[in-house]
Scaffold this motif. Structure first.
Motif, short mmCIF file in Angstrom:
data_model
loop_
_atom_site.label_atom_id
_atom_site.label_comp_id
_atom_site.label_asym_id
_atom_site.label_seq_id
_atom_site.Cartn_x
_atom_site.Cartn_y
_atom_site.Cartn_z
N GLU A 106 72.09 61.83 45.33
CA GLU A 106 71.76 63.20 45.67
C GLU A 106 71.09 63.23 46.82
O GLU A 106 70.45 63.52 47.66
CB GLU A 106 71.23 63.61 44.54
CG GLU A 106 71.68 63.45 43.20
CD GLU A 106 71.14 64.14 42.04
OE1 GLU A 106 70.18 64.18 42.12
OE2 GLU A 106 71.30 63.83 40.71
N LEU A 107 71.98 64.60 47.50
CA LEU A 107 70.90 65.47 49.02
C LEU A 107 69.36 65.59 48.65
O LEU A 107 69.45 66.27 47.06
CB LEU A 107 71.72 66.11 49.35
CG LEU A 107 73.64 65.61 49.87
CD1 LEU A 107 74.00 67.25 50.65
CD2 LEU A 107 73.10 65.11 50.90
N ALA A 147 70.73 70.69 53.98
CA ALA A 147 70.01 71.84 55.20
C ALA A 147 70.99 71.43 56.51
O ALA A 147 70.67 72.37 57.43
CB ALA A 147 68.94 72.22 55.10
N ASP A 148 71.17 70.59 56.21
CA ASP A 148 70.84 69.54 57.97
C ASP A 148 72.37 68.86 58.14
O ASP A 148 73.48 68.42 57.22
CB ASP A 148 69.67 68.36 57.51
CG ASP A 148 69.97 67.73 59.50
OD1 ASP A 148 71.19 67.83 59.77
OD2 ASP A 148 68.76 66.55 59.44
N ASP A 149 72.75 69.52 58.94
CA ASP A 149 74.49 69.62 59.28
C ASP A 149 74.74 67.95 58.99
O ASP A 149 75.99 67.58 59.13
CB ASP A 149 75.19 70.42 60.78
CG ASP A 149 74.70 71.72 60.31
OD1 ASP A 149 75.12 71.66 59.08
OD2 ASP A 149 74.53 72.51 61.25
N SER A 150 73.78 67.47 60.01
CA SER A 150 73.96 65.54 60.05
C SER A 150 74.66 65.01 58.97
O SER A 150 74.96 63.83 58.89
CB SER A 150 73.41 65.58 61.13
OG SER A 150 71.93 64.95 60.42
N ALA A 170 78.32 73.92 54.92
CA ALA A 170 76.84 74.65 54.81
C ALA A 170 76.62 75.17 52.97
O ALA A 170 75.80 76.03 53.07
CB ALA A 170 76.88 76.45 55.60
N HIS A 171 77.58 74.86 51.56
CA HIS A 171 77.45 75.40 51.27
C HIS A 171 76.59 73.77 49.79
O HIS A 171 76.66 73.83 48.71
CB HIS A 171 79.20 75.71 50.22
CG HIS A 171 79.06 76.90 50.89
ND1 HIS A 171 78.69 77.77 50.84
CD2 HIS A 171 80.55 76.51 51.36
CE1 HIS A 171 79.48 79.40 51.16
NE2 HIS A 171 80.88 78.18 52.04
N SER A 172 76.73 73.22 51.02
CA SER A 172 75.68 72.16 50.13
C SER A 172 74.76 72.68 50.08
O SER A 172 73.87 73.12 50.62
CB SER A 172 75.38 70.55 51.55
OG SER A 172 76.72 69.92 52.01
N SER A 173 74.65 71.86 48.69
CA SER A 173 72.91 72.12 48.13
C SER A 173 71.73 71.00 48.08
O SER A 173 72.89 69.68 47.13
CB SER A 173 72.84 73.05 47.19
OG SER A 173 73.61 73.09 46.06
N GLU A 174 70.42 71.52 47.44
CA GLU A 174 69.72 69.95 46.86
C GLU A 174 70.24 69.33 45.30
O GLU A 174 70.88 70.50 45.06
CB GLU A 174 68.35 70.68 46.87
CG GLU A 174 67.59 69.37 46.09
CD GLU A 174 66.29 69.42 45.59
OE1 GLU A 174 66.09 70.75 46.10
OE2 GLU A 174 65.17 68.71 45.64
#
Ligand SMILES: [Zn+2]
Length: 162
Positions: free
Chosen positions: A114-115, A121-124, A129-133
């Motif tokens: 999982e992120l 929060a990191d674009d790389s 932009a909707h990605s979350s923890e």
């Protein structure tokens, strides 16, 4: 979605050799002549006890899935029963049930990852932009599922302008 696979159920007990009247025969050295027995000495040590397989009936052996509808639950109960019995022995100081757990994706069978908040929060490292923890990273299906459950806008898998 994240699936959990459990394997190698075991009971770990801590033996306290210094406990009054614990003899070497208590560790399974049965049939010893009393002159050949002796009192245990030393510091506490751990023993790992692997339970009998669910499908092992002595002479007959079957796959665990054939004899149980709840393999994990049955192993857990078996280990907890074993532990409870060991803890009634005076030389068993403490104990616990252990199991190896592995998390995999139900869609792609990859190891589940999982992120972190920082990666989301990191674009790389994020998808958009909707990605979350907590968003899975293994495959499109897992990410779609994660977002659908939370009402998060879907990634633009086709590429191009979102
Ligand atoms: Zn996956």
């Amino acid at each position: 979605m994240k699936t959990t696979h459990r394997d190698n159920w075991r009971v770990v007990i801590s033996i306290n050799p210094q406990y009054t009247h614990v003899r070497i025969s208590a560790l399974g050295f049965t049939g010893l002549d009393s002159d050949l027995d002796g009192t245990l000495a030393g510091t506490p040590f751990e023993l790992t006890v692997v339970p009998r397989r669910l499908g092992d009936f002595g002479g007959v052996s079957m796959g665990d899935q054939l004899v149980s509808n709840d393999v994990d639950g049955d192993y857990r109960r078996r280990c907890e029963q074993m532990l409870a019995a060991y803890l009634r022995e005076p030389h068993v100081r403490s104990g616990r049930v252990e199991v190896d757990e592995e998390h995999r994706c139900s869609h792609c069978d990859m190891r589940w990852e999982e992120l972190t908040a920082a990666e989301a929060a990191d674009d790389s490292t994020n998808i958009d932009a909707h990605s979350s923890e907590g968003e899975p990273v293994c495959c499109d299906k897992a990410i779609d599922e994660f977002r659908a459950e939370r009402g998060i806008p879907m990634p633009n898998w086709a590429g191009g302008a979102a």
